[in-house]
Motif scaffolding. Structure first.
Motif, mmCIF file in Angstrom:
data_model
loop_
_atom_site.group_PDB
_atom_site.id
_atom_site.type_symbol
_atom_site.label_atom_id
_atom_site.label_comp_id
_atom_site.label_asym_id
_atom_site.label_seq_id
_atom_site.Cartn_x
_atom_site.Cartn_y
_atom_site.Cartn_z
ATOM 1 N N MET A 1 0.821 -1.189 0.000
ATOM 2 C CA MET A 1 0.000 0.000 0.000
ATOM 3 C C MET A 1 0.869 1.258 0.000
ATOM 4 N N GLU A 2 1.904 1.276 0.808
ATOM 5 C CA GLU A 2 2.798 2.430 0.861
ATOM 6 C C GLU A 2 3.502 2.626 -0.477
ATOM 7 N N PHE A 3 3.837 1.510 -1.113
ATOM 8 C CA PHE A 3 4.500 1.570 -2.412
ATOM 9 C C PHE A 3 3.603 2.255 -3.447
ATOM 10 N N ILE A 4 2.332 1.937 -3.437
ATOM 11 C CA ILE A 4 1.377 2.527 -4.377
ATOM 12 C C ILE A 4 1.259 4.032 -4.136
ATOM 13 N N ILE A 5 1.239 4.449 -2.884
ATOM 14 C CA ILE A 5 1.151 5.876 -2.551
ATOM 15 C C ILE A 5 2.392 6.614 -3.035
ATOM 16 N N VAL A 7 4.399 5.716 -5.524
ATOM 17 C CA VAL A 7 4.357 5.733 -6.986
ATOM 18 C C VAL A 7 3.372 6.795 -7.474
ATOM 19 N N LEU A 8 2.197 6.860 -6.876
ATOM 20 C CA LEU A 8 1.216 7.872 -7.265
ATOM 21 C C LEU A 8 1.724 9.291 -6.982
#
Length: 156
Positions: A1-5, A7-8
């Protein structure tokens, strides 16, 4: 989840930089020779003409400032806003004025071979600081001198 944030957030930062700070197509068109720029301007739609005229004014004011006009882009924009100048009309009027003002320095058709922003910047320099304009035209090596002096002052 942190990775997606993360990247976004990176994608968003890139999109913002790309929108606000990357030169657009109109800025790039100011590097065309004046004759080519005029031909494209004449064939463009109203909204494209407005973008081209705005970019040309911004780039030309930057050129004239670097050559020693003493007028910053902020001051020039404030003057245009105070006088409620339409950019398309301003550019067209300056083209007519440039031909008469710069005719003693450029031979017939010579200005059409120089980038539009440079020719327009030279005309603005002539209007805002005629003495500096004559110095630059008498010794073109001075064109680089003003910029290097400005850069050395900003470093100090």
């Amino acid at each position: 989840m942190e990775f997606i944030i993360v990247v976004l957030a990176l994608i968003g930062a890139y999109a913002i930089w790309n929108f606000f700070f990357k030169p657009n197509i109109f800025d790039k068109l100011t590097l065309l020779a004046l004759g080519v720029w005029k031909a494209q301007y004449a064939q463009a739609s109203f909204f494209t003409k407005t973008g081209m005229a705005s970019a040309l004014i911004v780039q030309a004011v930057s050129v004239s400032e670097k050559l020693g006009s003493g007028v910053t882009l902020k001051e020039f924009r404030a003057m245009m806003a105070a006088e409620k100048v339409e950019v398309n009309r301003f550019v067209c009027e300056w083209f007519d004025l440039m031909e008469s003002e710069l005719s003693e320095y450029f031979h017939d058709g010579e200005a059409d071979q120089i980038p539009a922003a440079v020719v327009f910047g030279m005309a603005l320099l002539n209007a805002s600081n005629p003495m500096r304009f004559r110095q630059v035209m008498a010794d073109p090596d001075l064109m680089g001198l003003q910029q290097s002096e400005t850069n050395s002052r900003s470093i100090l």
